[in-house]
Scaffold this motif. Structure first.
Motif, PDB file in Angstrom:
ATOM      1  N   MET A   1      30.847  62.331  63.667  1.00  0.00           N
ATOM      2  CA  MET A   1      29.546  62.864  63.281  1.00  0.00           C
ATOM      3  C   MET A   1      29.578  63.129  61.779  1.00  0.00           C
ATOM      4  O   MET A   1      30.485  63.783  61.264  1.00  0.00           O
ATOM      5  N   SER A   2      28.567  62.650  61.088  1.00  0.00           N
ATOM      6  CA  SER A   2      28.494  62.852  59.645  1.00  0.00           C
ATOM      7  C   SER A   2      27.834  64.198  59.342  1.00  0.00           C
ATOM      8  O   SER A   2      27.267  64.852  60.215  1.00  0.00           O
ATOM      9  N   ILE A   3      27.908  64.590  58.097  1.00  0.00           N
ATOM     10  CA  ILE A   3      27.319  65.865  57.681  1.00  0.00           C
ATOM     11  C   ILE A   3      25.806  65.837  57.836  1.00  0.00           C
ATOM     12  O   ILE A   3      25.183  66.844  58.182  1.00  0.00           O
ATOM     13  N   GLU A   4      25.198  64.672  57.602  1.00  0.00           N
ATOM     14  CA  GLU A   4      23.755  64.554  57.751  1.00  0.00           C
ATOM     15  C   GLU A   4      23.333  64.776  59.196  1.00  0.00           C
ATOM     16  O   GLU A   4      22.328  65.441  59.465  1.00  0.00           O
ATOM     17  N   GLU A   5      24.091  64.245  60.122  1.00  0.00           N
ATOM     18  CA  GLU A   5      23.784  64.423  61.541  1.00  0.00           C
ATOM     19  C   GLU A   5      23.959  65.873  61.956  1.00  0.00           C
ATOM     20  O   GLU A   5      23.170  66.409  62.722  1.00  0.00           O
ATOM     21  N   ALA A   6      24.999  66.518  61.441  1.00  0.00           N
ATOM     22  CA  ALA A   6      25.240  67.921  61.787  1.00  0.00           C
ATOM     23  C   ALA A   6      24.134  68.822  61.242  1.00  0.00           C
ATOM     24  O   ALA A   6      23.670  69.727  61.930  1.00  0.00           O
TER      25      ALA A   6
END
Length: 73
Positions: free
Chosen positions: A1-6
């Motif tokens: 999971m990327s930071i954007e998704e989180a």
């Protein structure tokens, strides 16, 4: 999971915490600045009144009496 998704997943929580604490801090800062500006404005008005009374030839006891008029003890 990327930071954007989180961030996108928890965006509502992030915004709530940001506005809750940031808004409170901003409210306190603006309130404090407004109070200090009000005090400066009042002091400038009193100083102007004193200066105009001195120029008009009032004695010191008369100036004190005028400045203290209306104050409750």
């Amino acid at each position: 999971m990327s930071i954007e998704e989180a961030v996108a997943k928890d965006l509502v929580a992030v915004l709530l915490v940001t506005f809750l604490f940031g808004g409170t801090a901003l409210w306190l800062i603006v309130g404090t600045l407004a109070e200090h500006l009000r005090r400066v404005w009042a002091a400038e008005r009193v100083a102007g009144l004193k200066q105009s009374m001195i120029e008009a030839g009032f004695r010191a006891d008369e100036i004190v009496r005028v400045l203290n008029a209306g104050r409750q003890e």
